[in-house]
Write a protein that holds these residues in place. Structure first.
Motif, short mmCIF file in Angstrom:
data_model
loop_
_atom_site.label_atom_id
_atom_site.label_comp_id
_atom_site.label_asym_id
_atom_site.label_seq_id
_atom_site.Cartn_x
_atom_site.Cartn_y
_atom_site.Cartn_z
N LEU A 165 0.83 -1.21 0.00
CA LEU A 165 0.00 0.00 0.00
C LEU A 165 0.86 1.26 0.00
O LEU A 165 0.48 2.28 -0.60
N ARG B 17 -4.09 2.32 -7.41
CA ARG B 17 -4.55 2.25 -6.02
C ARG B 17 -5.29 0.93 -5.84
O ARG B 17 -6.05 0.51 -6.73
N GLU C 21 -11.00 -0.53 -2.59
CA GLU C 21 -11.55 -0.81 -1.27
C GLU C 21 -12.84 -1.61 -1.38
O GLU C 21 -13.58 -1.49 -2.35
N LYS C 22 -13.12 -2.39 -0.36
CA LYS C 22 -14.37 -3.12 -0.30
C LYS C 22 -15.52 -2.17 0.07
O LYS C 22 -15.30 -1.20 0.81
N ARG D 157 -17.08 -5.48 4.70
CA ARG D 157 -15.92 -5.51 5.58
C ARG D 157 -16.27 -6.24 6.87
O ARG D 157 -17.28 -5.94 7.51
N HIS E 83 -5.78 -1.22 8.78
CA HIS E 83 -6.90 -1.04 7.87
C HIS E 83 -7.95 -2.13 7.97
O HIS E 83 -8.94 -2.12 7.23
N ASP F 73 -9.92 -5.19 7.06
CA ASP F 73 -9.98 -5.78 5.72
C ASP F 73 -10.66 -4.80 4.76
O ASP F 73 -11.49 -5.15 3.95
N ARG F 74 -10.22 -3.55 4.86
CA ARG F 74 -10.79 -2.47 4.05
C ARG F 74 -10.50 -2.63 2.56
O ARG F 74 -11.30 -2.24 1.72
N PHE F 75 -9.37 -3.23 2.23
CA PHE F 75 -8.94 -3.29 0.84
C PHE F 75 -9.24 -4.64 0.21
O PHE F 75 -9.27 -5.68 0.89
N GLN F 76 -9.44 -4.62 -1.10
CA GLN F 76 -9.62 -5.87 -1.86
C GLN F 76 -8.24 -6.43 -2.15
O GLN F 76 -7.72 -6.32 -3.26
#
Length: 260
Positions: A148, A157, A160-161, A166, A180, A182-185
């Motif tokens: 990241l 970038r 994000e989910k 989440r 973070h 599990d904010r991101f895919q």
């Protein structure tokens, strides 16, 4: 630029030897490019380079991906670790496609699935008066943060989910670093610790070992959005991070499910 895929026949001794040593596999990959002579000056630091990655999807499904500025010839790999009896002129045992047309079509706001095997490292100093030492990130949290931290300079970038998907809350670690959740895919998996002798150079070192190499690799899978096509093309052709000679740094993109 060209992108090549080769499936290894894991039932063969030659394939098992290649898979057991990233150093041996690197030498085999470089031998696929007849124009890259050992005495030739290295490519410019800001130019395309040879990158490779192993995707071990199943015990009998191991794929080698290679990118490079020239079209490779993997005949020796087919003979050692493929299905040479099935090779034909129009189907030699590997697939190579021009990469430049795809790279030229990258535009801002495009979304792609991605995979990257990398060597997430950082420099530490335990005492103020001692030199810094490069060491591997060992936890998925720090490994994800390593990627990241590089996404902007690499021209993308990580998506994000949606909030409703989440499962883990964001917050801070016990040391005050942002977490973070599990904010991101993004998933981090297939962690491997590799340790091997760098090799011997009898001409320069009198036959002594040049030292032992220890690296930690992980594979990132996720979804990204293009923010800077020029920077992303550079990341795709020059690689991301360290240990590129040992199968790290090659970022590949694929269409998201349900898209053309």
């Amino acid at each position: 630029m060209f992108l090549t895929r080769f499936r290894l026949n894991t039932a063969r001794t030659g394939a098992r030897r290649l898979l057991s040593s990233p150093q041996v596999l690197h030498a085999a990959v470089m031998a696929s490019f007849p124009g890259l002579l050992p005495t030739r000056a290295p490519a410019a630091a800001d130019g395309p380079r040879v990158l490779w990655r192993l995707d071990q999807n199943a015990r009998a499904e191991v794929l080698l991906y290679v990118t490079g500025p020239d079209r490779p010839d993997l005949t020796h790999l087919v003979e050692q670790a493929g299905w040479p009896a099935l090779a034909e002129p129009d189907s030699p045992g590997w697939q190579t496609r021009p990469y430049a047309p795809f790279l030229d079509r990258l535009t801002p706001a495009q979304r792609w699935a991605f995979r990257l095997t990398a060597n997430p490292v950082h420099d530490i100093r335990r005492k103020p008066d001692e030199p810094t030492k490069r060491t591997a990130h060992l936890t998925p949290f720090h490994q994800a943060r390593w990627l990241l931290d590089r996404q902007e300079r690499c021209g993308f970038r990580v998506m994000e989910k949606p909030p409703g998907e989440r499962l883990l809350p964001a917050g801070t670690t016990h040391r005050g670093h942002e977490h973070h959740g599990d904010r991101f895919q993004l998933t981090v998996g297939d962690r491997r610790g590799l340790s091997f002798d760098k090799g011997r150079d009898r001409a320069r070192e009198g036959g002594r070992s040049q030292g032992r190499v220890s690296i930690v690799t992980v594979t990132f899978d996720g979804h990204l959005e293009v923010t800077d096509p020029v920077a992303l093309r550079r990341a795709l052709t020059q690689g991301i991070g360290k240990a590129k000679a040992y199968g790290c740094g090659l970022l590949t993109l694929a269409p998201l499910a349900g898209t053309d």
